[in-house]
Write a protein that holds these residues in place. Structure first.
Motif, short mmCIF file in Angstrom:
data_model
loop_
_atom_site.label_atom_id
_atom_site.label_comp_id
_atom_site.label_asym_id
_atom_site.label_seq_id
_atom_site.Cartn_x
_atom_site.Cartn_y
_atom_site.Cartn_z
N PRO A 181 0.82 -1.22 0.00
CA PRO A 181 0.00 0.00 0.00
C PRO A 181 0.85 1.26 0.00
O PRO A 181 1.93 1.29 0.59
CB PRO A 181 -0.82 -0.12 1.29
CG PRO A 181 -0.16 -1.17 2.11
CD PRO A 181 0.62 -2.05 1.19
N GLU A 182 0.34 2.28 -0.69
CA GLU A 182 1.04 3.57 -0.74
C GLU A 182 0.41 4.55 0.23
O GLU A 182 -0.81 4.64 0.31
CB GLU A 182 0.96 4.15 -2.16
CG GLU A 182 1.94 3.53 -3.11
CD GLU A 182 1.88 4.21 -4.48
OE1 GLU A 182 1.96 5.44 -4.54
OE2 GLU A 182 1.72 3.47 -5.46
N ILE A 183 1.27 5.31 0.92
CA ILE A 183 0.77 6.34 1.84
C ILE A 183 1.54 7.64 1.60
O ILE A 183 2.58 7.66 0.95
CB ILE A 183 0.91 5.91 3.32
CG1 ILE A 183 2.39 5.71 3.68
CG2 ILE A 183 0.11 4.64 3.59
CD1 ILE A 183 2.61 5.58 5.18
N THR A 232 4.98 6.85 11.88
CA THR A 232 5.40 8.23 11.60
C THR A 232 6.79 8.51 12.19
O THR A 232 7.66 9.08 11.52
CB THR A 232 4.37 9.23 12.15
OG1 THR A 232 3.11 8.97 11.52
CG2 THR A 232 4.77 10.66 11.88
N ASP A 233 7.01 8.07 13.43
CA ASP A 233 8.33 8.28 14.06
C ASP A 233 9.42 7.60 13.24
O ASP A 233 10.50 8.17 13.01
CB ASP A 233 8.36 7.69 15.48
CG ASP A 233 7.50 8.50 16.43
OD1 ASP A 233 7.15 9.64 16.09
OD2 ASP A 233 7.17 7.98 17.52
N GLN A 234 9.14 6.38 12.80
CA GLN A 234 10.11 5.63 11.99
C GLN A 234 10.43 6.39 10.69
O GLN A 234 11.60 6.49 10.29
CB GLN A 234 9.53 4.24 11.67
CG GLN A 234 10.48 3.38 10.85
CD GLN A 234 9.81 2.10 10.34
OE1 GLN A 234 8.65 1.81 10.67
NE2 GLN A 234 10.55 1.33 9.55
N LEU A 235 9.39 6.94 10.05
CA LEU A 235 9.59 7.66 8.78
C LEU A 235 10.37 8.96 8.99
O LEU A 235 11.19 9.34 8.15
CB LEU A 235 8.25 7.93 8.11
CG LEU A 235 7.47 6.67 7.71
CD1 LEU A 235 6.10 7.04 7.16
CD2 LEU A 235 8.25 5.83 6.71
N LEU A 262 5.25 6.90 -0.06
CA LEU A 262 5.90 5.67 0.39
C LEU A 262 5.11 4.45 -0.01
O LEU A 262 3.88 4.50 -0.08
CB LEU A 262 5.97 5.67 1.92
CG LEU A 262 6.84 6.75 2.52
CD1 LEU A 262 6.14 7.35 3.71
CD2 LEU A 262 8.18 6.18 2.91
N ALA A 263 5.81 3.36 -0.23
CA ALA A 263 5.17 2.06 -0.35
C ALA A 263 5.53 1.27 0.90
O ALA A 263 6.71 1.23 1.30
CB ALA A 263 5.66 1.34 -1.59
N LEU A 264 4.53 0.68 1.54
CA LEU A 264 4.80 -0.15 2.72
C LEU A 264 5.01 -1.57 2.22
O LEU A 264 4.07 -2.34 2.06
CB LEU A 264 3.63 -0.06 3.70
CG LEU A 264 3.29 1.36 4.19
CD1 LEU A 264 2.14 1.33 5.18
CD2 LEU A 264 4.52 2.03 4.82
N THR A 265 6.27 -1.90 1.92
CA THR A 265 6.59 -3.21 1.34
C THR A 265 6.82 -4.24 2.44
O THR A 265 6.92 -3.88 3.63
CB THR A 265 7.87 -3.12 0.47
OG1 THR A 265 9.01 -3.06 1.34
CG2 THR A 265 7.87 -1.90 -0.43
N SER A 266 6.93 -5.49 2.04
CA SER A 266 7.18 -6.55 3.04
C SER A 266 8.55 -6.36 3.68
O SER A 266 8.81 -6.87 4.77
CB SER A 266 7.09 -7.92 2.37
OG SER A 266 7.98 -7.94 1.26
N LYS A 267 9.43 -5.58 3.03
CA LYS A 267 10.75 -5.31 3.61
C LYS A 267 10.81 -3.95 4.28
O LYS A 267 11.89 -3.38 4.45
CB LYS A 267 11.82 -5.42 2.52
CG LYS A 267 11.96 -6.84 2.00
CD LYS A 267 13.13 -6.97 1.04
CE LYS A 267 13.18 -8.35 0.41
NZ LYS A 267 13.15 -8.29 -1.06
N GLY A 268 9.65 -3.41 4.63
CA GLY A 268 9.60 -2.11 5.32
C GLY A 268 9.22 -0.99 4.38
O GLY A 268 9.12 -1.18 3.16
N PRO A 269 9.01 0.21 4.94
CA PRO A 269 8.61 1.35 4.11
C PRO A 269 9.74 1.79 3.18
O PRO A 269 10.89 1.85 3.60
CB PRO A 269 8.32 2.46 5.13
CG PRO A 269 8.52 1.89 6.49
CD PRO A 269 9.13 0.54 6.37
#
Ligand code: AMP
Ligand code: GLY
Length: 404
Positions: A181-183, A232-235, A262-269
């Protein structure tokens, strides 16, 4: 403070609406504006792409702050001209805006700053493009290096289509396909530090179920109830701070909004793209929920005095775009629009509208955004669609599945 907003879309209408609600803002101007912005700000004719014209208008109006909405004026150096005139400006310099204006430059910054993004190659020749397509495989992602008003990116399973797009552009970025998913995250930046706004998601395809051509965005919602805790903190830690740090190190302090797609991929954002401006229609929902007065926040960015993180109201906002007949191809313009009055929990923000005699008429592809609010997403969505059903515009279309 007196504020001048540059632009004429739904994003600028949302900015003007929030600025007008800020008690610190005593005078509000917009150039060139649209038929809806006229209700909340004094509008002025100006060529937004002409830095000298904008700086001259800001000087004449004796404003304290200029807020530049769209990317093209930023890349054209409008913020530089305003600052040179001695006026505070929310919006990055032309050089810093290249984070949006050149995909290759954005990739270079991300690589230097260690920001997670798709692996990529910047290609000029046919041989380079063919090698990159072979390296990453299908689905192919081919991006025109320069600003292309939303038409520069081709994502396709077809090798010939991918190669043809690469050859049609002078310089392209070819990259790995990102799944998930994209955010959208908007970070307000003052040159050395940054604070986040609430996460949002937009709907890029023209038709229900994600079908049809890509658009600038057909709807949006905020917050994202499904987003992992701490995202959000991570980004901010992994993307925003390293990016603005790298820009500052290169003598390009970023003052404005860094829009992280961003794309929230299986390997993280992972970063899909950077923009140097607010997104449309995400801005319409995010600013609806912002509790901290907007004028003070944008001024703090422009003067390098950003304070604590902004505060958001509880509840949800959902935006549905009403588009003209034939959008996103050549839209039909000049049709009268009725049914624009707000309801208790929903209101209309104008994008492509103009005045003709006593009427509001369509003047662009995305004509307006209906924003509905509620204590949760379902209620906000119901309020938005109830008002959408009252809007009358011949031939118009909208998605029926926003935030569903
Ligand atoms: P951009 O202009 O870079 O945002 O690209 C427009 C749209 O193309 C994005 O919103 C994505 O839906 C899609 N896109 C861009 N890059 C990628 C990628 N690496 N993988 C998958 N989809 C992408
Ligand atoms: N809604 C995405 C954008 O403004 O580019």
């Amino acid at each position: 403070m007196r504020v001048l907003v540059i632009g004429s879309g739904g994003r600028e209408h949302a900015l003007c609406r929030s600025l007008q609600l800020d008690p610190q803002v005593v005078e509000l101007h917009c150039a060139p504006g649209n038929a809806g912005i006229e209700d909340v700000a004094t509008v002025h004719p100006v060529d937004p792409l002409d830095p000298a014209q904008v700086a001259e208008l800001a000087t004449r109006l004796r404003v304290d702050l200029v807020v530049v909405g769209p990317e093209a004026p930023l890349v054209a150096g409008v913020a530089d001209a305003v600052r040179e005139a001695g006026i505070a400006c929310f919006g990055p310099s032309g050089e810093a805006a290249m984070i949006e204006g050149s995909k290759a430059f954005a990739k270079e910054i991300m690589a230097a700053a260690g920001v997670p993004t798709a692996r990529s190659r910047t290609c000029v020749t046919e041989a380079e493009a063919a090698a990159a397509l072979a390296e990453f495989g299908a689905p192919y992602v081919v991006k025109d290096d320069g600003l292309a008003a939303g038409k520069g990116v081709v994502v396709t399973d077809d090798h010939d289509t991918a190669l043809a797009h690469a050859l049609a552009c002078e310089r392209v970025v070819i990259e790995e396909y990102l799944d998930g998913p994209e955010i959208s995250l908007f970070a307000l930046c003052d040159g050395s530090t940054a604070v986040p706004l609430q996460l949002a998601q937009d709907f890029k395809r023209a038709y229900d179920g994600g079908e049809g051509p890509n658009t600038g965005g057909m709807g949006a919602y905020t917050p994202l109830p499904w987003a992992p805790e701490g995202l959000t903190d991570q980004l901010m830690r992994e993307v925003v701070h390293p990016t603005i740090g790298e820009l500052a190190k290169r003598g390009l302090p970023f003052q404005g909004v860094l829009f992280v797609g961003l794309a929230l991929t299986s390997k993280g954002p992972k970063v899909v793209e950077f923009n140097a401006r607010f997104g449309d229609p995400e801005t319409q929902v995010v600013l609806d929920r912002l509790e901290t007065p907007l004028g003070g926040l944008l001024m703090a960015c422009a003067t390098g005095e950003l304070g604590p993180d902004p505060v958001f109201k509880p509840g949800s906002a959902v935006a549905v775009v009403v588009a003209a007949e034939n959008y996103p191809a050549t839209p039909v313009k000049g049709d009268v629009i009725k049914g624009l009055e707000p309801t208790e929990h929903a209101y209309v923000l104008h994008s492509g509208t103009a005045r003709s005699g006593g009427d509001v008429v369509s003047a662009g592809g995305r004509v307006l955004t209906v924003v509905g609010t509620g204590h949760d997403q379902d209620t906000a969505r119901a309020h938005a669609y109830e008002l959408v059903s009252r809007v009358q515009l011949r031939g118009s279309h909208h998605r029926t599945d926003i935030a569903r």
